[in-house]
Design an enzyme around this catalytic site. Structure first.
Site, mmCIF file in Angstrom:
data_model
loop_
_atom_site.group_PDB
_atom_site.id
_atom_site.type_symbol
_atom_site.label_atom_id
_atom_site.label_comp_id
_atom_site.label_asym_id
_atom_site.label_seq_id
_atom_site.Cartn_x
_atom_site.Cartn_y
_atom_site.Cartn_z
ATOM 1 N N MET A 87 55.427 28.098 30.031
ATOM 2 C CA MET A 87 54.579 29.007 29.256
ATOM 3 C C MET A 87 55.302 29.563 28.025
ATOM 4 S SD MET A 87 52.015 28.515 30.973
ATOM 5 C CE MET A 87 50.787 29.666 30.403
ATOM 6 N N ARG A 88 55.868 28.668 27.234
ATOM 7 C CA ARG A 88 56.555 29.072 26.012
ATOM 8 C C ARG A 88 56.147 28.110 24.915
ATOM 9 N NH1 ARG A 88 59.598 33.345 25.446
ATOM 10 N NH2 ARG A 88 60.862 32.198 23.956
ATOM 11 N N ASN A 96 54.183 16.944 26.948
ATOM 12 C CA ASN A 96 53.508 18.102 27.549
ATOM 13 C C ASN A 96 52.205 17.622 28.175
ATOM 14 O OD1 ASN A 96 52.888 20.883 28.053
ATOM 15 N ND2 ASN A 96 51.498 20.841 26.309
ATOM 16 N N HIS A 142 48.300 19.058 28.850
ATOM 17 C CA HIS A 142 47.380 20.142 28.482
ATOM 18 C C HIS A 142 46.087 19.946 29.266
ATOM 19 C CE1 HIS A 142 45.596 23.254 26.053
ATOM 20 N NE2 HIS A 142 44.532 22.484 25.914
ATOM 21 N N LYS A 164 43.434 19.682 37.777
ATOM 22 C CA LYS A 164 44.818 19.458 38.237
ATOM 23 C C LYS A 164 44.876 18.278 39.198
ATOM 24 C CE LYS A 164 47.258 23.858 37.928
ATOM 25 N NZ LYS A 164 48.212 24.740 38.594
HETATM 26 C C1 GRF Z 1 48.683 23.020 34.213
HETATM 27 O O1 GRF Z 1 47.305 23.221 34.213
HETATM 28 C C2 GRF Z 1 49.136 22.401 32.919
HETATM 29 O O2 GRF Z 1 48.201 21.547 32.362
HETATM 30 C C3 GRF Z 1 49.325 23.595 32.038
HETATM 31 O O3 GRF Z 1 49.873 24.586 32.888
HETATM 32 C C4 GRF Z 1 49.435 24.346 34.225
HETATM 33 C C5 GRF Z 1 50.658 24.298 35.096
HETATM 34 O O4 GRF Z 1 50.337 24.202 36.455
HETATM 35 N N1 GRF Z 1 50.150 23.280 30.903
HETATM 36 P P1 GRF Z 1 51.449 23.839 37.535
HETATM 37 O O5 GRF Z 1 52.557 24.873 37.383
HETATM 38 O O6 GRF Z 1 51.939 22.470 37.260
HETATM 39 O O7 GRF Z 1 50.755 23.974 38.848
#
Ligand code: GRF
Length: 313
Positions: free
Chosen positions: A199-200, A216, A218, A280
């Site tokens: 988250m950066r 990454n 998304h 996910k």
């Molecule tokens: C995921 O939805 C990913 O796409 C986003 O952050 C979330 C991370 O989930 N960038 P996790 O920590 O892998 O469960």
């Protein structure tokens, strides 16, 4: 004595901390010369953990003393009996007992670092894929870095025997933090950096240093729904198809060249939470390992001149 069970009851497991036993150098030599992954080292060799006594906690010190008196000077308490949450045997910190990373030329696997901030379900999907020996992955996750202490993703990594590092961001300038991460990546001789719920926003300097080797995931079908609230945005927009995208990271936010995408349906009663779960499970956990595999195998490469993902398949 005859009432003592010789095997652990099925609902119990053991948790062992590798930092608490002595690793004879021979095992480091075997790993290096044989290009053996940590997981296979643990599964195949005893790595110096010759014999394990399971005793009641109140007897542990006495048993240890008796062993030492009888010549077992290396004996130590290495773990405990637990109710296992994952596997019945968990070995912590295995990756941390090697004093140096394996020399990369001896390993034909690409060395991967995963950067996280949270639950790490994508990290888990990447671990499951790269450690599945039947898949013979071209990638090996050798380092997991989190900017937040205590997150579940760190435990997932250490449960899998992967070295972990916490680099807190609080009180640091963005570039200062990024360069700390960069230094850790360089000293671990990392080939590819995978952002998985990190988250950066990366600084331009960091992105330039890792351009073409930084990916990454998304949770949307880019270029639709950039930013943080993709599932709510998809529902509000009334789209029938949502999904996930793996992309190379560039200096923008959620803008880099696309590697893979996977759609999922948006259903009438979806809430952002339900939709997030579907994205996910059905998209992210499927395409992230696949994208990493393609990258590590060189099936997809980054074209530095045209700033595009180019497929060689
Ligand atoms: C995921 O939805 C990913 O796409 C986003 O952050 C979330 C991370 O989930 N960038 P996790 O920590 O892998 O469960």
């Amino acid at each position: 004595m005859e009432n003592i069970p010789r095997v652990l009851p099925k609902h119990l497991g053991v948790e062992i901390d590798a930092l608490k036993w002595n690793l004879p150098p021979i095992f480091r030599w075997i790993q290096k010369e044989g290009n053996v992954s940590n997981q296979v080292m643990i599964r195949t060799f005893n790595c110096g953990l010759g014999m394990v006594f399971i005793v009641a906690p109140e007897d542990a010190d006495l048993v240890l003393k008796m062993l030492k008196i009888n010549g077992e000077s290396d004996a130590s308490i290495v773990g405990s009996v637990v109710i296992p949450k994952t596997q019945p045997v968990v070995i912590r910190n295995f990756a941390n007992i090697w004093d140096k990373p394996i020399v990369p030329e001896l390993s034909n696997k690409k060395r991967v670092a995963v950067l996280i901030s949270g639950s790490g379900t994508n990290l888990q999907a990447l671990i499951d894929h790269t450690m599945d020996t039947s898949k013979n992955s071209a990638a090996e996750i050798v380092l997991v870095i989190s900017n937040i202490e205590g997150v579940a993703g760190l435990k997932r990594a250490s449960d899998a025997g992967i070295r972990t590092l916490v680099i807190p961001h609080a009180g640091k300038k963005r570039v200062e933090f990024d360069m700390e991460v960069h230094d850790a990546l360089v000293s671990a001789q990392i080939d590819f950096v995978v952002l998985a719920g990190f988250m950066r926003i990366c600084s331009e300097k960091f992105v330039n240093l890792w351009e073409g080797r930084l990916i990454n995931i998304h949770p949307s079908l880019l270029p639709s729904f950039k930013g943080m609230h993709t599932h709510q945005d998809a529902i509000s927009a009334g789209v029938r198809v949502h999904g996930a995208t793996v992309h190379f990271v560039d200096a923008g936010v959620d803008t880099g060249p696309i590697i893979l995408q996977e759609p999922v349906p948006v259903l009438p009663n979806d809430t952002p939470e339900i939709l997030q779960e579907r994205v996910k499970l059905e998209a992210e956990h499927k395409i992230y390992p696949l994208a990493l595999e393609h990258l590590a195998r060189g099936d997809v490469v980054y074209d530095y001149q045209n700033k595009k993902a180019v497929w060689k398949l």
